[in-house]
Design an enzyme around this catalytic site. Structure first.
Site, mmCIF file in Angstrom:
data_model
loop_
_atom_site.group_PDB
_atom_site.id
_atom_site.type_symbol
_atom_site.label_atom_id
_atom_site.label_comp_id
_atom_site.label_asym_id
_atom_site.label_seq_id
_atom_site.Cartn_x
_atom_site.Cartn_y
_atom_site.Cartn_z
ATOM 1 N N HIS A 123 -9.807 7.130 8.314
ATOM 2 C CA HIS A 123 -9.729 8.142 7.338
ATOM 3 C C HIS A 123 -8.418 8.476 6.880
ATOM 4 O O HIS A 123 -8.413 8.304 5.516
ATOM 5 C CB HIS A 123 -10.036 9.563 8.141
ATOM 6 C CG HIS A 123 -10.284 10.583 7.448
ATOM 7 N ND1 HIS A 123 -11.265 11.717 7.614
ATOM 8 C CD2 HIS A 123 -9.637 11.189 6.159
ATOM 9 C CE1 HIS A 123 -11.241 12.732 6.734
ATOM 10 N NE2 HIS A 123 -9.991 12.473 5.941
ATOM 11 N N GLU A 149 15.322 3.001 10.828
ATOM 12 C CA GLU A 149 16.128 3.959 10.431
ATOM 13 C C GLU A 149 15.446 4.882 10.064
ATOM 14 O O GLU A 149 15.797 6.195 10.148
ATOM 15 C CB GLU A 149 16.935 3.329 9.290
ATOM 16 C CG GLU A 149 17.958 4.158 8.435
ATOM 17 C CD GLU A 149 19.113 4.688 9.409
ATOM 18 O OE1 GLU A 149 19.877 5.568 8.823
ATOM 19 O OE2 GLU A 149 19.544 4.063 10.507
ATOM 20 N N HIS A 170 -5.151 10.041 2.310
ATOM 21 C CA HIS A 170 -5.951 9.094 2.442
ATOM 22 C C HIS A 170 -5.292 7.455 2.543
ATOM 23 O O HIS A 170 -5.995 6.565 1.923
ATOM 24 C CB HIS A 170 -7.244 9.098 1.693
ATOM 25 C CG HIS A 170 -8.418 10.081 2.182
ATOM 26 N ND1 HIS A 170 -9.637 10.454 1.437
ATOM 27 C CD2 HIS A 170 -8.117 11.301 2.774
ATOM 28 C CE1 HIS A 170 -10.061 11.465 1.881
ATOM 29 N NE2 HIS A 170 -9.194 11.913 2.921
#
Length: 249
Positions: A205, A148, A122
Site C-alpha cells: 500500500h 548516512e 503510495h
C-alpha cells in the site's frame, strides 16, 4: 468500518484557508502534494498530507488530483472538538468534496505523537519494501543500519537528538485493509508497540510518516524513500540491510 460522515458547523469559515503567508497550512498542503506528485508518491489521487497548527488540523481532501490541489480544497477541523471519532466535526468543508479516509490515521499521529505534520504516500519503493519483507525472517519490520541518511531521523518520541550513522532504523509494517480508515487501530497498535518510530509501512500500500513540524516530517519522508530505494538496490546486489561496520576510533 469507521464512518467518515462529516458534521459541518453553520458557517463555512473560508477565512481559515485564506492567507498570503506561503507557510500557512492551506497553502503548504497543495504545494507539498504537488511536489509529492512529481516524485510519484501520490499518483491517481492516492496519498495525502495533513498539518496541525495549534488546535486546528488542515487536511487534503479525497479524490482531488494532487498536482491540481488548491487552498479552497482543504478541510479544517478543531482537534479539541473531536469527541466522537465516528462523527468528525469540521470547521470548514469544501463543497462537493469528501474528507480523506486517511483522516483518522493523521489524527492518530497528532493525538498520540503530538505531530505537527503527517504525510501518507503510495511510493512504489515503500510498496516494494513490504513485498520484499514478505519472504524475510521478520515480515513485520524494515531494518537498516550504517547508511548516512539514517541521521535524518529522530531517536524517538520524547527523546532528544537524531539517530547516528551506526544506529539501526526500524520501521514497523502493518497489513493492509480494504478500507483505509480501518487501518487506524493497527497504526495505533504499531505506535504503542514501537514508540520510537516516526513511520509505519502498510503492506502492498504505502507508508505513513510524521514529525513534530512540516520540515521534520518532509525531511524524514524524503530520507525514508531514499533509504527504501537504496534497500531495493541492495537486495538486487545481494547486500544485507544490516551490516557490522566497526566505528572508526
Amino acid at each position: 468500518m469507521t464512518s467518515q460522515n462529516p458534521t459541518q458547523e453553520p458557517e463555512n469559515n473560508d477565512h481559515l484557508i485564506i492567507s498570503q503567508d506561503s507557510q500557512h497550512p492551506a497553502n503548504l498542503i497543495p504545494e507539498l502534494c504537488a511536489k509529492f506528485w512529481h516524485l510519484g508518491w501520490v499518483t491517481g489521487t492516492g496519498g495525502g498530507a495533513s498539518i496541525r497548527k495549534d488546535d486546528l488540523v488542515y487536511l487534503a481532501p479525497s479524490g482531488v488530483q494532487k498536482e491540481l490541489m488548491k487552498p479552497e480544497h482543504i478541510y479544517v477541523l478543531d482537534i479539541t472538538k473531536q469527541l466522537d471519532p465516528k462523527q468528525r466535526i469540521y470547521l470548514r468543508s469544501p463543497p462537493n468534496l469528501k474528507p480523506s479516509q486517511c483522516t483518522p490515521l493523521f489524527m492518530a499521529a497528532f493525538t498520540k505523537r503530538n505531530a505537527g505534520c503527517c504525510i501518507h504516500t503510495h511510493s512504489k519503493w515503500a510498496v516494494l519494501i513490504t513485498l520484499l519483507l514478505e519472504s524475510a525472517p521478520n515480515t513485520t519490520m524494515f531494518e537498516i543500519n550504517n547508511i548516512e541518511q539514517i541521521k535524518a531521523f529522530g531517536k524517538g518520541y520524547t527523546k532528544s537528538g537524531n539517530l547516528g550513522y551506526h544506529d539501526t532504523l526500524r520501521i514497523p509494517v502493518i497489513e493492509n485493509t480494504p478500507h483505509e480508515e480501518d487501518l487506524t487501530e493497527y497504526l495505533e497498535e504499531a505506535m504503542e508497540k514501537y514508540p520510537d518510530t516516526y513511520a509505519v509501512l502498510v503492506r502492498r500500500h504505502g507508508v505513513y510518516v510524521w514529525g513534530e513540524s512540516v520540515h521534520k516530517a518532509k525531511t524524514q519522508c524524503e530520507s525514508l524513500d531514499y533509504l527504501f530505494q537504496i534497500a531495493v538496490d541492495m537486495k538486487k546486489l545481494g547486500l544485507p540491510w544490516l551490516s557490522d561496520v566497526k566505528p572508526i576510533a
